[in-house]
Structures are given as structure tokens and as C-alpha cells.
Write an enzyme that holds these catalytic residues in place. Structure first.
Site, PDB file in Angstrom:
ATOM      1  N   CYS A 184      30.148  30.621 -14.699  1.00  0.00           N
ATOM      2  CA  CYS A 184      30.087  29.197 -14.339  1.00  0.00           C
ATOM      3  C   CYS A 184      30.401  28.332 -15.545  1.00  0.00           C
ATOM      4  O   CYS A 184      30.557  28.842 -16.623  1.00  0.00           O
ATOM      5  CB  CYS A 184      28.756  28.813 -13.720  1.00  0.00           C
ATOM      6  SG  CYS A 184      27.541  28.222 -14.882  1.00  0.00           S
ATOM      7  N   GLY A 222      31.281  20.026 -13.805  1.00  0.00           N
ATOM      8  CA  GLY A 222      30.468  21.129 -13.296  1.00  0.00           C
ATOM      9  C   GLY A 222      29.735  21.808 -14.438  1.00  0.00           C
ATOM     10  O   GLY A 222      29.718  21.302 -15.562  1.00  0.00           O
ATOM     11  N   CYS A 223      29.133  22.950 -14.122  1.00  0.00           N
ATOM     12  CA  CYS A 223      28.395  23.739 -15.123  1.00  0.00           C
ATOM     13  C   CYS A 223      29.152  23.782 -16.450  1.00  0.00           C
ATOM     14  O   CYS A 223      30.320  24.154 -16.481  1.00  0.00           O
ATOM     15  CB  CYS A 223      28.222  25.150 -14.571  1.00  0.00           C
ATOM     16  SG  CYS A 223      27.632  26.322 -15.768  1.00  0.00           S
ATOM     17  N   PHE A 224      28.494  23.411 -17.525  1.00  0.00           N
ATOM     18  CA  PHE A 224      29.229  23.205 -18.781  1.00  0.00           C
ATOM     19  C   PHE A 224      29.611  24.454 -19.558  1.00  0.00           C
ATOM     20  O   PHE A 224      30.354  24.376 -20.535  1.00  0.00           O
ATOM     21  CB  PHE A 224      28.526  22.186 -19.676  1.00  0.00           C
ATOM     22  CG  PHE A 224      27.057  22.400 -19.980  1.00  0.00           C
ATOM     23  CD1 PHE A 224      26.470  23.649 -19.926  1.00  0.00           C
ATOM     24  CD2 PHE A 224      26.266  21.301 -20.347  1.00  0.00           C
ATOM     25  CE1 PHE A 224      25.121  23.823 -20.221  1.00  0.00           C
ATOM     26  CE2 PHE A 224      24.915  21.464 -20.655  1.00  0.00           C
ATOM     27  CZ  PHE A 224      24.346  22.734 -20.583  1.00  0.00           C
TER      28      PHE A 224
END
Ligand code: MHO
Length: 258
Positions: free
Chosen positions: A258, A59-61
Site C-alpha cells: 500500500c 492514499g496510503c503514504f
């Protein structure tokens, strides 16, 4: 007589003013005093010789960067794009790549298996992402990593009793993401970022710093309080910087979305 003197004086004055302006602008307004950079953090002054690398997409890093960065044994984190075919992806033109975090770790302090456990705990792999950008992928770089990844995926699947969508693929290329994505939460913190900028005027050195990886993790609400107490004096922070970090961490103000 008077007129004869005025002309050369005028020429002289204009020449002097001209010379002053040329010198002034060439020197540039910011470079009059070279800023003294702060010494580098103790934790960054002795990097273990033998490091291994793990590469995960979950997912979002931003959050995985912080989560792994505040893990004992992790020496460096780097976010980027992997898995696709488009050359030179960027955040705005990511193509068929996936947001990925790359972790350099000291295998005498943490194992690949332990990193895999953190990988599973840090996202929901039984949810299939609709976007290629946020897919769950383990990118292996050796047969050992491949075997361990498959074993841990089957174990996790039977623990959860659910299908896991995580892909296990060989790492092809890792494209480093733009500077502003690296250690994202720390870069949002004006006070601590100022300190890191004076320790690391060069962005590349900042990205490689263990101290920066840790502080980014703590500011995001991750990490172990005992490790923070133990390592704090090695992050190169001023007294007020260290206090600010502790406050943010202890008062649970630290988070990342995130
Ligand atoms: N929704 C987020 C995504 C960030 S990300 C690194 C944002 O643009 O703020 O994918």
C-alpha cells in the site's frame, strides 16, 4: 591475630566487589565497544543547493514514498500528515488529516509538472476515497504550483474523460509521521537496514538520505533499471547488500502492498 586480619580483608573484598558492580552497571553492557559507523553514501555527500518541494496526498503514504523516492531528480522524501485542523496528529490519532508525502527535488533534473504526471499515474484520482486519511490532494506552496496543478488536473480529466476527485489546496502544515512509517519497505529489509543503520545511526539522517529513498523505491518494485545500475555504487552498500538489492529488484520480488 587471624580474626584481626579477616575483618579488614572481608571489608576490602566487599568494597572491591561493590566498586566493580557499580562501574560495570554504569558503563552499561552495550557500550563497551563503540560501533564504528560506515561512511555515508556518495550520493548523499553532495546535495544540490537549490531544492524545491512538492507535497501530495494519494492514499496510503508508503507506496508514494517509494515511488517518488526512486525518481531521478528526487533528493529526499518524507511522509506525514497534512490538511486537517487537529494539532500534532499521529498515525493512531490522525484526526481530520490525510496521509501525505513531501518531496524535495532538484528542479534542474525534474520539473513540478513531471512530478504531477507521476502523481496522476500512481493512483486512481477518479475514485473518491471514503476516508479522509486516504484522500487525493495536491498541496501547493506557490502560485506557480497552484496554476500547474489546476492545468494538469483539467488535462488529466479530459484524458480520462472522468471526474477527478483530487483537491487542490494550499499547504498549511505538514506533520512528520512516526519514524517507522518512513521508507517503510526498506525498514522491513533486515539485511539492508543493518547497513543503513551503520551509515546512519540517527533516524533523521536516514530519513533525509537519497540513498535510502532510492533503495526503498527499488525494494518496492519501482524505479528504472538503468538508473539503478548507474547509481548503485553510490548508495554506500556492501557488495552483498548491493547484490541483495539487485536480486530483489531484478527477480521482481520487490513490492509494497500500500
Ligand atoms: N492497511 C495498512 C495501512 C497502512 S497505512 C500507512 C496497514 O495498517 O497495514 O495507512
Amino acid at each position: 591475630m587471624f580474626k584481626k586480619l579477616v575483618t579488614p580483608m572481608l571489608i576490602g573484598a566487599i568494597t572491591l566487589i561493590g566498586a566493580f558492580l557499580v562501574l560495570h552497571y554504569n558503563r552499561g553492557p552495550m557500550n563497551t565497544v563503540e560501533p564504528l559507523s560506515a561512511p555515508i553514501p556518495l550520493i548523499d555527500s553532495s546535495i544540490p543547493a537549490e531544492l524545491e518541494t512538492a507535497t501530495f496526498a494519494l492514499g496510503c503514504f508508503w507506496a508514494p514514498d517509494a515511488r517518488f523516492g526512486s525518481t531521478l531528480g528526487v533528493v529526499r522524501t518524507l511522509v506525514g500528515y497534512s490538511g486537517g485542523t487537529q494539532a500534532n496528529p499521529t498515525y493512531r490519532s490522525i484526526g481530520d488529516h490525510t496521509e501525505t508525502v513531501q518531496i524535495d527535488y532538484d528542479p534542474s533534473k525534474i520539473s513540478y509538472g513531471e512530478l504531477l504526471n507521476i502523481f496522476w499515474e500512481s493512483h486512481n484520482p477518479s475514485h473518491e476515497s471514503w476516508y479522509q486519511q486516504y484522500k487525493s490532494i495536491i498541496f501547493y506552496e506557490s502560485e506557480d504550483q497552484r496554476t500547474l496543478a489546476h492545468e494538469s488536473k483539467s488535462m488529466r480529466e479530459s484524458e480520462l474523460n472522468r471526474m477527478i476527485y483530487t483537491e487542490i489546496r494550499p499547504l498549511d502544515r505538514f506533520y512528520v509521521a512516526e519514524g517507522y512509517h518512513q521508507k517503510y519497505r526498506l525498514q522491513q529489509d533486515r539485511e539492508l537496514m543493518k547497513e543503513f543503520e551503520s551509515m546512519y545511526p540517527d533516524m533523521g539522517d536516514f530519513i533525509d538520505s537519497t540513498a535510502a529513498a532510492r533503495v526503498n523505491g527499488y525494494l518496492s518494485g519501482y524505479g528504472d533499471p538503468e538508473m539503478l545500475q548507474e547509481e548503485l555504487s553510490q548508495y554506500g552498500l556492501t557488495e552483498s547488500g548491493a547484490e541483495h538489492l539487485l536480486d530483489t529488484f531484478n527477480e521482481r520480488k520487490g513490492s509494497i502492498y500500500c
